[in-house]
Design a protein around this motif. Structure first.
Motif, PDB file in Angstrom:
ATOM      1  N   UNK A 120      39.840 -69.577  31.243  1.00  0.00           N
ATOM      2  CA  UNK A 120      39.486 -68.729  31.842  1.00  0.00           C
ATOM      3  C   UNK A 120      38.608 -67.339  32.056  1.00  0.00           C
ATOM      4  N   UNK A 121      38.453 -67.267  30.609  1.00  0.00           N
ATOM      5  CA  UNK A 121      36.772 -66.469  30.624  1.00  0.00           C
ATOM      6  C   UNK A 121      35.453 -66.758  30.815  1.00  0.00           C
TER       7      UNK A 121
ATOM      8  N   UNK B  79      41.400 -60.320  22.601  1.00  0.00           N
ATOM      9  CA  UNK B  79      41.401 -59.151  21.272  1.00  0.00           C
ATOM     10  C   UNK B  79      40.055 -58.576  21.068  1.00  0.00           C
ATOM     11  N   UNK B  80      38.852 -59.106  21.754  1.00  0.00           N
ATOM     12  CA  UNK B  80      37.562 -58.690  22.385  1.00  0.00           C
ATOM     13  C   UNK B  80      37.831 -57.384  22.212  1.00  0.00           C
TER      14      UNK B  80
ATOM     15  N   UNK C   9      40.713 -60.888  30.122  1.00  0.00           N
ATOM     16  CA  UNK C   9      40.949 -62.166  29.818  1.00  0.00           C
ATOM     17  C   UNK C   9      40.698 -61.277  27.781  1.00  0.00           C
ATOM     18  N   UNK C  10      39.217 -60.825  28.485  1.00  0.00           N
ATOM     19  CA  UNK C  10      38.755 -60.583  26.926  1.00  0.00           C
ATOM     20  C   UNK C  10      39.511 -59.661  26.576  1.00  0.00           C
TER      21      UNK C  10
ATOM     22  N   UNK D   3      31.746 -52.636  25.875  1.00  0.00           N
ATOM     23  CA  UNK D   3      30.593 -52.530  26.067  1.00  0.00           C
ATOM     24  C   UNK D   3      30.341 -52.725  28.000  1.00  0.00           C
ATOM     25  N   UNK D   4      30.792 -53.981  28.150  1.00  0.00           N
ATOM     26  CA  UNK D   4      31.656 -54.724  29.328  1.00  0.00           C
ATOM     27  C   UNK D   4      31.933 -53.732  30.413  1.00  0.00           C
TER      28      UNK D   4
END
Length: 299
Positions: free
Chosen positions: A35-36, A72-73, A67-68, A79-80
């Motif tokens: 998906x990401x 777990x990101x 999704x991020x 930041x995004x």
């Protein structure tokens, strides 16, 4: 067939919509890495090859950020999201700001141990939102407020909010999508178990068990993994510590296979707190440093 059609046609807008549709399908199936990646492809097409596609880009960004979060990101999520909010504020993009300030995007603030900023974002998201009924934005407002309340230990408030809103969720069209239905069951079980941990009740324990059985009946890898992790929590809330620890350890590989790395990492942190071993603490601290989590235990 759709890919063949858009590739032969060569229209950029059609290609962007195809990649966006692919992202939405993969996300709802629980294929978060796919998906990401599809979100990135859609963003590239819309941003570089089309004009007037702000709403399409916002939708793609929303699914990419979610999704991020589940992958777990967290540092990348922070930041995004901050960059997207800054641009959308400068442009006055209300639809974008509503979506970027609620739901799983508030995890960037909880990672920084700033629940007050999470609440501020949630308030601002719906301040000028004119939607009536119960829309996806209302669901992610609910998700964010319950998550923030649980983070701060406001268990009774979190449970009361879910109970008060349950009817609106169940009457909405959102419940027809498996993703929303599954995560509604997760909210139901999480708040019930958290309440049970502070106020023992046989009825609450039975109700939570019934909800987890419903979650398992969705028969997706991600629903089964979350049900297993929550069963561990239920055991702990009932005082069955040894069985709870065993179930939590078993849940971690299931969560990883389902690409729910956020929850797998959280389970490891919790085990590190319970075991108190140097190796476990080192893994917890390394994770917290990597993802910018200020207060691992609360998170």
């Amino acid at each position: 067939e759709a890919r063949r059609a858009v590739e032969s046609d060569g229209d950029a807008y059609a290609r962007g919509c195809f990649e966006a549709a692919s992202a939405l399908v993969e996300f709802h199936l629980g294929h978060l890495t796919l998906a990401e990646a599809a979100c990135r492809r859609a963003e590239s097409v819309f941003a570089n090859e089309t004009a007037g596609t702000t709403k399409e880009l916002t939708t793609v960004h929303t699914f990419q950020l979610a999704s991020l979060a589940l992958l777990g990101r967290l540092r990348e999520l922070g930041v995004r999201t901050a960059n997207l909010v800054r641009v959308s504020e400068a442009r006055g993009e209300r639809y974008a700001l509503t979506n970027y300030r609620q739901g799983m995007m508030i995890l960037r603030h909880l990672a920084e141990d700033s629940p007050e900023r999470a609440t501020q974002d949630l308030d601002a998201a719906l301040e000028h939102f004119g939607g009536t009924g119960f829309l996806v934005q209302h669901f992610f407002d609910l998700w964010g407020r319950i998550t923030t309340a649980l983070y701060e230990g406001r268990v009774e408030e979190a449970r009361a909010l879910f109970v008060r809103t349950r009817g609106r969720v169940l009457r909405s069209l959102l419940i027809r999508t498996q993703w929303t239905r599954g995560h509604t069951l997760v909210l139901e079980a999480s708040t019930a178990i958290a309440q049970l941990a502070t106020r023992p009740s046989r009825r609450s324990a039975l109700w939570a068990a019934v909800v987890l059985t419903q979650l398992e009946r969705e028969e997706r890898p991600w629903t089964s993994a979350l049900a297993q992790a929550l069963r561990a929590c239920l055991c702990a809330a009932r005082g069955e510590r040894k069985r709870g620890l065993s179930l939590l350890e078993q849940a971690i590989p299931q969560l990883e296979r389902a690409e729910l790395i956020l929850y797998a990492d959280a389970a490891r942190v919790h085990l590190a707190e319970l075991r108190g071993r140097d190796l476990d603490r080192a893994l917890r601290d390394a994770w917290a440093a990597r993802e910018g989590v200020v207060h691992p235990r609360a998170f």
